[in-house]
Design a protein around this motif. Structure first.
Motif, PDB file in Angstrom:
ATOM      1  N   GLN A 266    -106.767 -46.995 -23.454  1.00 50.90           N
ATOM      2  CA  GLN A 266    -107.958 -47.304 -22.667  1.00 50.90           C
ATOM      3  C   GLN A 266    -109.057 -47.904 -23.540  1.00 50.90           C
ATOM      4  O   GLN A 266    -109.681 -48.892 -23.181  1.00 50.90           O
ATOM      5  CB  GLN A 266    -108.470 -46.042 -21.970  1.00 50.90           C
ATOM      6  CG  GLN A 266    -109.669 -46.304 -21.075  1.00 50.90           C
ATOM      7  CD  GLN A 266    -110.256 -45.031 -20.506  1.00 50.90           C
ATOM      8  OE1 GLN A 266    -110.352 -44.029 -21.207  1.00 50.90           O
ATOM      9  NE2 GLN A 266    -110.646 -45.086 -19.236  1.00 50.90           N
ATOM     10  N   ARG A 267    -109.293 -47.335 -24.705  1.00 49.37           N
ATOM     11  CA  ARG A 267    -110.338 -47.840 -25.611  1.00 49.37           C
ATOM     12  C   ARG A 267    -110.010 -49.249 -26.108  1.00 49.37           C
ATOM     13  O   ARG A 267    -110.873 -50.097 -26.200  1.00 49.37           O
ATOM     14  CB  ARG A 267    -110.534 -46.900 -26.795  1.00 49.37           C
ATOM     15  CG  ARG A 267    -111.303 -45.658 -26.410  1.00 49.37           C
ATOM     16  CD  ARG A 267    -111.774 -44.827 -27.575  1.00 49.37           C
ATOM     17  NE  ARG A 267    -112.099 -45.512 -28.798  1.00 49.37           N
ATOM     18  CZ  ARG A 267    -113.320 -45.982 -29.123  1.00 49.37           C
ATOM     19  NH1 ARG A 267    -114.315 -45.873 -28.275  1.00 49.37           N
ATOM     20  NH2 ARG A 267    -113.522 -46.535 -30.302  1.00 49.37           N
ATOM     21  N   CYS A 268    -108.755 -49.478 -26.435  1.00 53.98           N
ATOM     22  CA  CYS A 268    -108.373 -50.791 -26.944  1.00 53.98           C
ATOM     23  C   CYS A 268    -108.530 -51.865 -25.869  1.00 53.98           C
ATOM     24  O   CYS A 268    -109.031 -52.953 -26.153  1.00 53.98           O
ATOM     25  CB  CYS A 268    -106.938 -50.755 -27.445  1.00 53.98           C
ATOM     26  SG  CYS A 268    -106.790 -51.465 -29.063  1.00 53.98           S
ATOM     27  N   VAL A 269    -108.102 -51.568 -24.673  1.00 53.43           N
ATOM     28  CA  VAL A 269    -108.259 -52.529 -23.584  1.00 53.43           C
ATOM     29  C   VAL A 269    -109.746 -52.777 -23.335  1.00 53.43           C
ATOM     30  O   VAL A 269    -110.162 -53.915 -23.118  1.00 53.43           O
ATOM     31  CB  VAL A 269    -107.526 -52.026 -22.307  1.00 53.43           C
ATOM     32  CG1 VAL A 269    -107.889 -52.870 -21.102  1.00 53.43           C
ATOM     33  CG2 VAL A 269    -106.024 -52.029 -22.537  1.00 53.43           C
ATOM     34  N   GLY A 270    -110.545 -51.741 -23.414  1.00 51.31           N
ATOM     35  CA  GLY A 270    -111.992 -51.882 -23.261  1.00 51.31           C
ATOM     36  C   GLY A 270    -112.615 -52.737 -24.346  1.00 51.31           C
ATOM     37  O   GLY A 270    -113.568 -53.484 -24.106  1.00 51.31           O
ATOM     38  N   SER A 271    -112.053 -52.687 -25.551  1.00 45.86           N
ATOM     39  CA  SER A 271    -112.608 -53.465 -26.672  1.00 45.86           C
ATOM     40  C   SER A 271    -112.431 -54.969 -26.495  1.00 45.86           C
ATOM     41  O   SER A 271    -113.120 -55.741 -27.142  1.00 45.86           O
ATOM     42  CB  SER A 271    -111.993 -53.008 -27.999  1.00 45.86           C
ATOM     43  OG  SER A 271    -110.659 -53.474 -28.119  1.00 45.86           O
TER      44      SER A 271
END
Length: 140
Positions: free
Chosen positions: A28-33
């Motif tokens: 989730q964090r990587c996609v958000g980045s």
């Protein structure tokens, strides 16, 4: 197909804690980045679809295998779309006539006979037309 080393670099970028596993949170964090939104429930579903050993996380091998399958599916979809552009008469195969029409649309003038000669180069079963499988062999 993309080199496995590229998938490994992507995996390492996603694996923020360096434990060799991807959690839904890391995904989730990587996609958000990259400016996209992935809800936690969606992240869990993606991880679950990649998780072959049932530990709730994604290891490098699982990630690479999943990415390769996704890449292969994308390629097959693109090939089917390309095949559909040449297969215009609903016959399920590329005929000399349908090849001539497509080449004309692309600005290249060929006779039906010339198109037949072109098709014969890849016509494995000798039926005078190209099936999707023959087209796939030609393109890959």
């Amino acid at each position: 197909m993309i080199n496995c080393n590229v998938y490994e670099l992507i995996f390492k970028r996603f694996d923020e804690d360096g434990d060799g596993k991807l959690s839904p949170w890391e995904l989730q964090r990587c996609v958000g980045s990259i400016g996209e939104e992935l809800l936690m429930e969606e992240a869990r579903e993606v991880v679950e679809s990649m998780d072959s050993d049932g530990d709730g996380l994604v290891g490098l091998e699982e990630f690479v295998g999943w990415m390769e399958r996704e890449d292969e599916e994308r390629k097959m979809k693109e090939l089917r779309e390309a095949f559909g552009m040449y297969e215009m008469d609903g016959s399920g195969c590329i005929t000399p006539k349908s090849l001539k029409r497509m080449l004309s649309r692309l600005g290249e003038s060929r006779s039906v006979e010339e198109c037949g000669v072109m098709l014969r180069q890849f016509d494995v079963n000798g039926d005078g037309v190209l099936s999707f499988d023959e087209f796939k062999l030609m393109m890959l």
